[in-house]
Design a protein around this motif. Structure first.
Motif, PDB file in Angstrom:
ATOM      1  N   PRO A   1       0.797  -1.233   0.000  1.00 47.40           N
ATOM      2  CA  PRO A   1       0.000   0.000   0.000  1.00 47.40           C
ATOM      3  C   PRO A   1       0.830   1.283   0.000  1.00 47.40           C
ATOM      4  O   PRO A   1       0.369   2.316  -0.506  1.00 47.40           O
ATOM      5  CB  PRO A   1      -0.829  -0.116   1.289  1.00 47.40           C
ATOM      6  CG  PRO A   1      -0.993  -1.579   1.488  1.00 47.40           C
ATOM      7  CD  PRO A   1       0.324  -2.171   1.046  1.00 47.40           C
TER       8      PRO A   1
ATOM      9  N   SER B   1       1.292   1.882  -3.674  1.00 43.04           N
ATOM     10  CA  SER B   1       0.110   1.984  -4.530  1.00 43.04           C
ATOM     11  C   SER B   1      -0.629   3.305  -4.377  1.00 43.04           C
ATOM     12  O   SER B   1      -1.335   3.738  -5.291  1.00 43.04           O
ATOM     13  CB  SER B   1      -0.857   0.833  -4.220  1.00 43.04           C
ATOM     14  OG  SER B   1      -1.405   0.973  -2.917  1.00 43.04           O
TER      15      SER B   1
ATOM     16  N   ASP C   1      -3.144   3.927  -2.315  1.00 47.48           N
ATOM     17  CA  ASP C   1      -4.527   3.749  -1.891  1.00 47.48           C
ATOM     18  C   ASP C   1      -4.657   4.111  -0.409  1.00 47.48           C
ATOM     19  O   ASP C   1      -4.074   3.460   0.463  1.00 47.48           O
ATOM     20  CB  ASP C   1      -4.945   2.295  -2.114  1.00 47.48           C
ATOM     21  CG  ASP C   1      -6.392   2.048  -1.742  1.00 47.48           C
ATOM     22  OD1 ASP C   1      -6.683   1.962  -0.536  1.00 47.48           O
ATOM     23  OD2 ASP C   1      -7.226   1.948  -2.658  1.00 47.48           O
TER      24      ASP C   1
END
Length: 352
Positions: free
Chosen positions: A35, A38, A40
């Motif tokens: 994460p 990424s 997000d």
């Protein structure tokens, strides 16, 4: 009971002996770092919660999906093995005593991480952020900044370690963002404190130990690390690392394919007012094989003041530690651990 002196005070070890308790690796959590690459937000929040739990309950964790190429790790292990097989006189040409900032080679028994020990059974080579000799911070006497020293005729060794160091700086930035979120802070809270970090890369060689072992002389004695956190690569199939849990028992932290081991250091413990545990650990190589490992120690800039974060103190939890600069703290710990470093500091101060 045995006590271990660390930079943040004395830790008591419950049990003696050299054998760790073998339990499921689920006891040392595995954190998926994906994460942080990424972007997000919800996934980052879940990661932050998992990381906070790991840091408050264990102080050690594995990270996967760290985005460091396996080829970079493998090459660094390969050049380390080749380097440590060189004759002693070749390695001693770059001994750490020839560096003002603790860079270069150290032989067996020259480091003593546990003050009750008789020297650690490993040899090492250290580099850190490569700061030119004419840099203002170097000229100002901030001794942990400075140039690296390198063995002559070993270009592959230098290239591999410099590449690995760059990869670790990138990974450390991602990991520090995760720590900030885990502490309820803005993701970039620490960024201004780590743009010239005290970031040391070390390659280590541990010979195997056989027969009856004196617990005062093992691969590396019981200690806690000095910086914010350590990222460790271990060669697969060789067990040596042991972690002291909250019950005073030694837990094996064996290599897991595709994962680094990460542990909290003393400076992060100070920042978090001991909310995040700086965990005592040691290494005993009874595998019957040569062991190589690659720790990367990441800490803030030399002049960064390490003191309890606002989110980690309140009326019921006052600050436990006096503020200290990162450089002063690490200098003090190096002087307590490395005899050559302590002597060099005395000479610089004119007290030797």
């Amino acid at each position: 009971m045995k006590a271990v002196e660390t930079g943040n005070g004395v830790r008591v070890l419950k049990g003696g002996g050299l054998d760790p308790q073998r339990i499921s690796f689920d006891s040392i959590p595995i954190i998926d770092l994906e994460p942080m690459f990424s972007g997000d937000a919800e996934a980052k929040a879940r990661l932050a919660a998992e990381l906070r739990k790991a840091c408050t309950e264990v102080g050690f964790l594995y990270i996967k999906n760290h985005h460091v190429p396996k080829a970079v790790i493998d090459e660094t292990f390969a050049v380390a093995e080749s380097y440590f097989s060189l004759p002693d006189d070749v390695k001693m040409a770059n001994h750490v005593s020839k560096s003002k900032n603790n860079r270069g080679y150290a032989a067996m028994l020259e480091e003593n991480t546990d003050p009750t020990g008789r020297g650690d059974l490993h040899q090492s080579f250290d580099i850190a952020l490569d700061v030119p000799a004419d840099d203002p911070d170097v000229l100002a006497g901030k001794v942990l900044y400075g140039p690296n020293q390198w063995p002559e005729g070993q270009p592959a060794f230098r290239a591999a370690l410099e590449t690995y160091h760059r990869e670790m700086l990138t990974l450390s930035g991602r990991l520090l963002h995760a720590f900030a979120l885990a502490l309820g802070l803005d993701e970039t809270y620490f960024d201004g404190m780590v743009d010239k970090p005290l970031a040391t890369l070390r390659v280590l060689h541990y010979p195997p130990q056989f027969g009856e072992i004196d617990d005062r002389q093992i691969g590396i004695g019981a200690h806690s690390d000095y910086e914010c956190f350590t990222i460790l690569a271990q060669k697969e199939g060789i067990s040596a690392l042991q972690v002291l849990n909250a019950s005073g028992e030694w837990i094996a932290a064996d290599p897991i394919p595709g994962c680094f081991v990460v542990n909290i250091g003393d400076q992060m413990a100070r920042w978090t007012n001991d909310l995040f545990a700086s965990t005592v650990h040691r290494a005993i190589n009874r595998s019957g094989k040569e062991r190589y490992s690659i720790p990367f120690f990441f800490g803030p800039n030399y002049d960064t003041v390490v003191e309890a974060l606002p989110s980690c103190v309140d009326e019921d939890h006052p600050a436990k530690y006096e503020p200290v600069t990162s450089g002063d703290y690490v200098n003090g710990r190096f002087a307590a651990t490395f005899a050559h470093y302590a002597e060099a500091q005395k000479r610089e101060a004119g007290t030797a």
